[in-house]
Scaffold this motif. Structure first.
Motif, mmCIF file in Angstrom:
data_model
loop_
_atom_site.group_PDB
_atom_site.id
_atom_site.type_symbol
_atom_site.label_atom_id
_atom_site.label_comp_id
_atom_site.label_asym_id
_atom_site.label_seq_id
_atom_site.Cartn_x
_atom_site.Cartn_y
_atom_site.Cartn_z
ATOM 1 N N THR A 66 19.562 -30.690 -4.918
ATOM 2 C CA THR A 66 19.943 -29.513 -4.781
ATOM 3 C C THR A 66 18.669 -28.671 -4.325
ATOM 4 O OG1 THR A 66 19.656 -28.157 -6.855
ATOM 5 C CG2 THR A 66 21.757 -29.541 -6.661
ATOM 6 N N GLY A 89 23.836 -25.958 -4.623
ATOM 7 C CA GLY A 89 24.144 -26.433 -6.009
ATOM 8 C C GLY A 89 25.263 -25.734 -6.778
ATOM 9 N N SER A 148 23.948 -31.288 -2.964
ATOM 10 C CA SER A 148 24.449 -29.687 -2.567
ATOM 11 C C SER A 148 23.529 -28.877 -2.410
ATOM 12 C CB SER A 148 25.557 -29.108 -4.020
ATOM 13 O OG SER A 148 25.674 -27.961 -3.848
#
Length: 174
Positions: free
Chosen positions: A124, A101, A98
């Motif tokens: 992230t 995040g 991601s």
């Protein structure tokens, strides 16, 4: 009307992305080594998860890991929340991808992942993000400028994650 220079645009994008990839080599730290050693010493699968463009990159990383000898699978976080969590067991290592995040679909299943998996790791772009702070192993790579002139479409960030995934696969292979 002036003709648009498509080649110039493409070269600019490639330059931005290649500079961005070069920058991540200097960002690697002991968390990368920790992830490699954790995966090598695991008796289970390496489960990759991500949503949107990060999910697409995660699917490619899982495929590369499988082709280089690391037992891996991609599971979409939404599918995990709707029954596929049963594919994960206490021998498995989970890697969450991601950029921000702060992906809700991942944050919502983090407590279950922590119960089901041996370890949960993340990639992230933000070390203070919810996902980064709540995982056992946090790899943070800052991508800087996206190649998109509006700085919206994930370009450099996805390219960096893909390159990091390839680096992970080769490090595990070697």
């Amino acid at each position: 009307m002036k003709k648009f220079n498509y080649i110039s645009s493409a070269k600019r994008t490639i330059k931005i992305e290649s500079d961005s990839i070069s920058s991540i080599a200097n960002q690697l730290d002991k968390s990368f080594t920790n992830l490699c050693e954790t995966v090598i010493n695991s008796k289970g699968k390496f489960v990759i998860m991500g949503v949107g463009k990060s999910g697409h990159i995660g699917q490619k990383i899982a495929a590369t890991l499988s082709s280089t000898g690391t037992a891996s699978i991609f599971i979409h976080p939404t599918e995990a929340a709707h029954g596929d969590m049963g594919l994960i067991n206490k021998k498995d290592i989970v890697l969450l991808i991601s950029n921000s995040g702060e992906t809700d679909e991942i944050i919502n299943i983090l407590p279950s992942l922590k119960r089901h998996a041996k370890k949960v790791a993340s990639i992230t772009g933000n070390k203070t993000s919810s996902i980064s702070k709540r995982t056992d192993i946090s790899i943070v790579i800052k991508s800087g400028k996206e190649a998109c002139p509006l700085d919206l479409a994930p370009t450099s960030s996805t390219t960096n994650t893909l390159a990091l995934g390839d680096a992970l696969a080769i490090a595990l292979l070697e």
